[in-house]
Write an enzyme that holds these catalytic residues in place. Structure first.
Site, short mmCIF file in Angstrom:
data_model
loop_
_atom_site.label_atom_id
_atom_site.label_comp_id
_atom_site.label_asym_id
_atom_site.label_seq_id
_atom_site.Cartn_x
_atom_site.Cartn_y
_atom_site.Cartn_z
N ASN A 59 0.81 -1.23 0.00
CA ASN A 59 0.00 0.00 0.00
C ASN A 59 0.84 1.27 0.00
O ASN A 59 0.38 2.33 0.42
CB ASN A 59 -0.97 0.04 1.20
CG ASN A 59 -1.85 -1.19 1.23
OD1 ASN A 59 -2.26 -1.67 0.17
ND2 ASN A 59 -2.11 -1.72 2.41
N ARG A 60 2.06 1.14 -0.43
CA ARG A 60 2.98 2.31 -0.48
C ARG A 60 3.21 2.94 0.89
O ARG A 60 3.55 4.10 1.01
CB ARG A 60 2.47 3.40 -1.43
CG ARG A 60 2.48 3.13 -2.96
CD ARG A 60 3.40 2.11 -3.41
NE ARG A 60 3.63 2.11 -4.86
CZ ARG A 60 3.56 1.00 -5.59
NH1 ARG A 60 3.19 -0.15 -5.06
NH2 ARG A 60 3.90 1.03 -6.85
N LEU A 61 3.00 2.14 1.96
CA LEU A 61 3.24 2.67 3.32
C LEU A 61 4.67 2.32 3.73
O LEU A 61 4.90 1.59 4.70
CB LEU A 61 2.21 2.12 4.30
CG LEU A 61 0.76 2.46 3.96
CD1 LEU A 61 -0.20 1.81 4.96
CD2 LEU A 61 0.57 3.98 3.96
#
Ligand SMILES: Cc1cc2nc3c(=O)[nH]c(=O)nc-3n(C[C@H](O)[C@H](O)[C@H](O)COP(=O)(O)O)c2cc1C
Length: 214
Positions: free
Chosen positions: A191-193
C-alpha cells in the site's frame, strides 16, 4: 513505451523498519542490511550508484563497486582522471544509492568524498587479479578512443611490458572514500506505506534519527 504494466506491489516483510529496532549508529544499521543482502545471495549486493556534480551543480551518476566500509565511510576505486574523478576534485559533494530489489530495500547516503591514502590504494591494487591490474594500465578511463581495437592492442602491449614484473599501481588510479553526513534507509511495504528512516549528522558528531513520509 508505456510501462504501467510493470507496476508491482511491495511484499509484506517479516519486520518493519521501526525506530526502536534500528541501530542508533547508521553504519551499524548499514552493516545489518548489507549483511542481509550478502546472506540473501543477491547478485551484486555491493553495486552502488554514485552521483557526483560539477561546481555548477550539473550532476552525473554511474555504478561503482563498494570495496569496503567502516566507521570512516564507503570506499570505491577508479581513475582519478575520469569524469567522476574530475568532478570530485572540483566538488567533493557526492551521493551513493544501493538498491536490493529482492529485499525491497534502498539505502541512500550523501557526504564528502576524500582520496584514500596511497598506501591503502597500493594494498588494494596489489590484491586485484592481474588482468584487472593490466586493464588499468591499458588506457585512461573516460577518454574518447578510436575503437575496440585500441583497447585490445593496448592490453596486449601492457601484457608484454609487464610479463614477468610486478605491475605497479599507476598514480592516476586509486581509492576514494565517501564520508557520510546523511543516511536514509528505505523499506518497501504494501500500500505504499514504506518505512523511511533518516540519520543526519549533528554538529556534535552524533546522529539524529527522523522518519520521513514515503
Ligand atoms: C555493476 C558495475 C560496477 C562498476 N564498478 C566500477 C568501479 O568500481 N569503478 C569504476 O571506475 N567503474 C565502475 N563501473 C563503470 C562505471 O559505471 C563507469 O562507466 C566508469 O567508472 C566511468 O564513469 P565516469 O566517466 O562517469 O567517470 C561499474 C559499472 C557497473 C555496471
Amino acid at each position: 513505451m508505456n510501462t504501467d504494466k510493470l507496476r508491482r506491489e511491495y511484499r509484506v516483510h517479516k519486520e518493519h523498519l521501526l525506530e526502536q529496532n534500528a541501530a542508533s549508529d547508521p553504519f551499524e544499521q548499514f552493516e545489518r542490511w548489507f549483511s542481509d543482502a550478502v546472506n540473501s545471495k543477491l547478485d551484486l549486493p555491493d553495486a552502488m550508484t554514485l552521483a557526483t556534480a560539477t561546481p555548477q551543480g550539473v550532476p552525473s551518476a554511474r555504478m561503482v563497486v563498494l570495496r569496503g566500509f567502516d566507521a570512516k565511510g564507503f570506499c570505491f576505486y577508479t581513475d582519478y582522471g575520469s569524469q567522476k574523478g574530475k568532478e570530485i576534485a572540483a566538488n567533493p559533494n557526492a551521493a551513493i544509492v544501493f538498491y536490493w530489489r529482492e529485499l525491497d530495500r534502498q539505502v541512500r547516503s550523501t557526504g564528502i568524498i576524500e582520496k584514500m591514502t596511497s598506501e591503502e590504494s597500493d594494498a588494494y591494487f596489489a590484491s586485484r587479479p592481474v588482468s584487472s591490474q593490466l586493464a588499468v594500465q591499458t588506457e585512461r578511463q573516460s577518454l574518447v578512443i578510436s575503437g575496440r581495437e585500441h583497447l585490445i592492442e593496448g592490453f596486449q602491449r601492457v601484457e608484454k611490458t609487464y610479463s614477468s614484473d610486478v605491475i605497479p599501481r599507476p598514480p592516476h588510479w586509486g581509492g576514494y572514500r565517501l564520508v557520510p553526513n546523511l543516511f536514509e534507509f528505505w523499506q518497501g511495504c504494501p500500500n505504499r506505506l514504506h518505512d523511511r528512516l533518516c540519520y543526519t549528522l549533528q554538529p556534535d558528531e552524533t546522529w539524529e534519527m527522523t522518519r520521513l513520509s514515503p
